[in-house]
Design a protein around this motif. Structure first.
Motif, mmCIF file in Angstrom:
data_model
loop_
_atom_site.group_PDB
_atom_site.id
_atom_site.type_symbol
_atom_site.label_atom_id
_atom_site.label_comp_id
_atom_site.label_asym_id
_atom_site.label_seq_id
_atom_site.Cartn_x
_atom_site.Cartn_y
_atom_site.Cartn_z
ATOM 1 N N GLY A 151 0.737 -1.494 0.297
ATOM 2 C CA GLY A 151 0.515 -0.055 0.094
ATOM 3 C C GLY A 151 0.887 1.449 -0.046
ATOM 4 O O GLY A 151 -0.142 2.726 -0.207
ATOM 5 N N VAL A 152 1.961 1.532 0.257
ATOM 6 C CA VAL A 152 2.979 2.647 -0.102
ATOM 7 C C VAL A 152 2.775 3.243 -1.228
ATOM 8 O O VAL A 152 2.643 2.666 -2.393
ATOM 9 C CB VAL A 152 4.807 2.358 -0.015
ATOM 10 N N PRO A 153 1.684 4.492 -1.805
ATOM 11 C CA PRO A 153 1.755 5.487 -2.606
ATOM 12 C C PRO A 153 3.249 5.383 -2.974
ATOM 13 O O PRO A 153 3.183 7.157 -2.529
ATOM 14 C CB PRO A 153 1.366 6.633 -2.067
ATOM 15 N N TRP A 154 3.824 4.602 -4.547
ATOM 16 C CA TRP A 154 5.065 5.061 -4.981
ATOM 17 C C TRP A 154 5.399 6.764 -5.507
ATOM 18 O O TRP A 154 6.237 7.224 -4.817
ATOM 19 C CB TRP A 154 5.443 3.636 -5.512
ATOM 20 N N ARG A 155 4.802 6.469 -6.255
ATOM 21 C CA ARG A 155 4.550 7.457 -7.146
ATOM 22 C C ARG A 155 4.122 8.814 -6.347
ATOM 23 O O ARG A 155 5.188 10.129 -6.503
ATOM 24 C CB ARG A 155 4.023 7.577 -8.654
ATOM 25 N N ARG A 156 3.081 8.853 -5.753
ATOM 26 C CA ARG A 156 2.868 10.146 -5.010
ATOM 27 C C ARG A 156 4.386 10.303 -4.151
ATOM 28 O O ARG A 156 4.814 11.450 -4.305
ATOM 29 C CB ARG A 156 1.823 9.599 -4.017
ATOM 30 N N LEU A 157 4.585 9.925 -3.068
ATOM 31 C CA LEU A 157 6.052 9.924 -2.428
ATOM 32 C C LEU A 157 7.374 10.886 -3.815
ATOM 33 O O LEU A 157 8.119 11.100 -3.156
ATOM 34 C CB LEU A 157 6.697 9.097 -1.874
ATOM 35 N N ASN A 158 7.695 9.813 -4.546
ATOM 36 C CA ASN A 158 8.651 10.363 -5.440
ATOM 37 C C ASN A 158 8.123 11.806 -5.660
ATOM 38 O O ASN A 158 9.251 12.559 -6.299
ATOM 39 C CB ASN A 158 8.596 9.283 -6.551
ATOM 40 N N GLU A 159 7.169 12.025 -6.251
ATOM 41 C CA GLU A 159 7.007 13.426 -6.801
ATOM 42 C C GLU A 159 7.126 14.227 -5.857
ATOM 43 O O GLU A 159 7.456 15.338 -6.473
ATOM 44 C CB GLU A 159 5.060 13.441 -7.537
ATOM 45 N N LYS A 160 6.085 13.979 -4.508
ATOM 46 C CA LYS A 160 6.379 14.744 -3.150
ATOM 47 C C LYS A 160 7.812 15.779 -2.943
ATOM 48 O O LYS A 160 7.973 16.205 -2.834
ATOM 49 C CB LYS A 160 5.338 14.247 -2.189
ATOM 50 N N TYR A 161 9.081 14.130 -2.565
ATOM 51 C CA TYR A 161 10.238 14.251 -2.573
ATOM 52 C C TYR A 161 11.479 14.876 -3.604
ATOM 53 O O TYR A 161 12.236 14.698 -3.627
ATOM 54 C CB TYR A 161 10.647 13.257 -1.238
ATOM 55 N N LYS A 162 11.046 14.014 -4.875
ATOM 56 C CA LYS A 162 11.511 14.658 -5.930
ATOM 57 C C LYS A 162 13.410 13.459 -5.863
ATOM 58 O O LYS A 162 14.072 13.757 -6.401
ATOM 59 C CB LYS A 162 11.979 15.475 -6.292
ATOM 60 N N ARG A 163 13.144 12.855 -4.772
ATOM 61 C CA ARG A 163 14.946 12.318 -3.972
ATOM 62 C C ARG A 163 14.645 10.636 -3.800
ATOM 63 O O ARG A 163 14.214 10.247 -2.896
ATOM 64 C CB ARG A 163 15.610 12.948 -3.362
ATOM 65 N N TYR A 164 14.676 9.590 -3.891
ATOM 66 C CA TYR A 164 14.775 8.854 -4.104
ATOM 67 C C TYR A 164 15.681 8.279 -1.933
ATOM 68 O O TYR A 164 14.934 7.827 -1.870
ATOM 69 C CB TYR A 164 15.984 7.048 -5.238
ATOM 70 N N ALA A 165 16.558 8.724 -2.640
ATOM 71 C CA ALA A 165 17.027 9.147 -0.790
ATOM 72 C C ALA A 165 15.989 9.378 -0.159
ATOM 73 O O ALA A 165 16.081 8.273 1.231
ATOM 74 C CB ALA A 165 18.521 9.921 -0.872
ATOM 75 N N ILE A 166 15.558 10.437 -0.103
ATOM 76 C CA ILE A 166 14.504 10.258 0.734
ATOM 77 C C ILE A 166 13.191 9.942 0.835
ATOM 78 O O ILE A 166 12.350 9.318 1.198
ATOM 79 C CB ILE A 166 14.139 12.365 0.662
ATOM 80 N N VAL A 167 12.874 9.553 -0.665
ATOM 81 C CA VAL A 167 11.931 8.523 -0.355
ATOM 82 C C VAL A 167 12.216 7.170 0.303
ATOM 83 O O VAL A 167 11.710 6.131 1.145
ATOM 84 C CB VAL A 167 11.686 8.481 -1.822
ATOM 85 N N GLU A 168 13.666 7.148 0.064
ATOM 86 C CA GLU A 168 13.495 5.133 0.940
ATOM 87 C C GLU A 168 13.934 5.588 2.228
ATOM 88 O O GLU A 168 13.344 4.371 2.650
ATOM 89 C CB GLU A 168 15.421 4.980 0.662
ATOM 90 N N ASP A 169 14.280 7.326 2.926
ATOM 91 C CA ASP A 169 13.617 6.592 4.546
ATOM 92 C C ASP A 169 12.337 6.807 5.031
ATOM 93 O O ASP A 169 12.167 6.846 6.449
ATOM 94 C CB ASP A 169 15.167 8.312 4.880
ATOM 95 N N VAL A 170 11.880 6.911 4.099
ATOM 96 C CA VAL A 170 10.379 7.484 4.401
ATOM 97 C C VAL A 170 9.980 5.478 4.239
ATOM 98 O O VAL A 170 9.016 5.595 5.324
ATOM 99 C CB VAL A 170 9.615 8.832 3.595
ATOM 100 N N VAL A 171 10.587 5.818 3.384
ATOM 101 C CA VAL A 171 10.104 4.202 3.187
ATOM 102 C C VAL A 171 10.260 2.885 4.220
ATOM 103 O O VAL A 171 9.136 2.409 5.035
ATOM 104 C CB VAL A 171 10.240 3.548 1.675
ATOM 105 N N LYS A 172 11.733 3.649 4.378
ATOM 106 C CA LYS A 172 11.972 2.600 5.759
ATOM 107 C C LYS A 172 11.037 2.252 7.403
ATOM 108 O O LYS A 172 10.726 2.085 7.727
ATOM 109 C CB LYS A 172 13.874 3.072 6.219
ATOM 110 N N ARG A 173 10.935 4.150 7.433
ATOM 111 C CA ARG A 173 9.382 4.172 8.568
ATOM 112 C C ARG A 173 8.806 3.775 8.623
ATOM 113 O O ARG A 173 8.521 3.418 9.488
ATOM 114 C CB ARG A 173 9.767 5.890 8.252
ATOM 115 N N ILE A 174 7.965 3.711 7.270
ATOM 116 C CA ILE A 174 6.719 3.092 7.187
ATOM 117 C C ILE A 174 7.051 1.660 8.105
ATOM 118 O O ILE A 174 6.492 1.031 8.148
ATOM 119 C CB ILE A 174 6.386 2.800 5.708
ATOM 120 N N ALA A 175 7.557 1.032 6.881
ATOM 121 C CA ALA A 175 8.317 -0.528 7.408
ATOM 122 C C ALA A 175 8.541 -0.913 8.950
ATOM 123 O O ALA A 175 8.559 -1.207 9.210
ATOM 124 C CB ALA A 175 9.818 -1.504 5.984
#
Length: 158
Positions: free
Chosen positions: A95-119
């Motif tokens: 259920g992670v909203p990948w496209r929304r996160l990628n568009e919001k943060y525009k940097r994969y490293a930031i998205v990875e941190d967000v996703v790690k927090r979710i996990a």
């Protein structure tokens, strides 16, 4: 044929999420041909990967335009048993909203941190993710898949 480059690490996690979300549909019994829906469901990528021949095709942007192994290919390789797969980690990324996160943060490293927090909130420690990412990236490095410009035939219609 150009060799596909290693993907950004986040694409491995995105592939796990796609599997957990049920967005990967194998078209044949060995999952050589597959369809992978985008996280918002508005696009469907066509994937062909034959590890024995060392070739792959996917019409996702990462593979087609940027020349790396995109998340649809990674997901199919996991389902084929070629790449490591971790069901617990996959479920933590459901259920992670990948496209929304990628568009919001525009940097994969930031998205990875967000996703790690979710996990982490779902019971998977960041160091578990790191170990898993390392294993997958090493295996991807050894595959050295060549990128096909077009699929060998249109098997996705069946």
């Amino acid at each position: 044929m150009p060799t596909l480059r290693l993907p950004p690490r986040i694409k491995v996690l995105e592939a796990l999420g796609a599997i957990a979300d049920g967005r990967v549909e194998c078209v044949n019994d060995k999952c050589v041909f597959a369809r992978v829906a985008s996280s918002e469901g508005d696009r469907v990528y066509r994937v062909y990967v034959d590890v024995e021949k060392g070739v792959a095709y996917s019409d996702d942007n990462g593979t087609r335009l940027r020349g790396y192994v995109g998340y649809p290919l990674i997901a199919v390789l996991m389902l084929q048993g070629v790449l490591p797969f971790d069901e617990r980690l996959s479920e933590a990324l459901k259920g992670v909203p990948w496209r929304r996160l990628n568009e919001k943060y525009k940097r994969y490293a930031i998205v990875e941190d967000v996703v790690k927090r979710i996990a982490s909130e779902r019971g998977v420690k960041p160091e578990e993710i790191e170990r898993f990412l390392h294993r997958v990236m090493e295996k991807l490095r050894s595959l050295r898949l060549k990128r096909l410009e077009s699929p060998p035939l249109d098997a996705w219609s069946g």
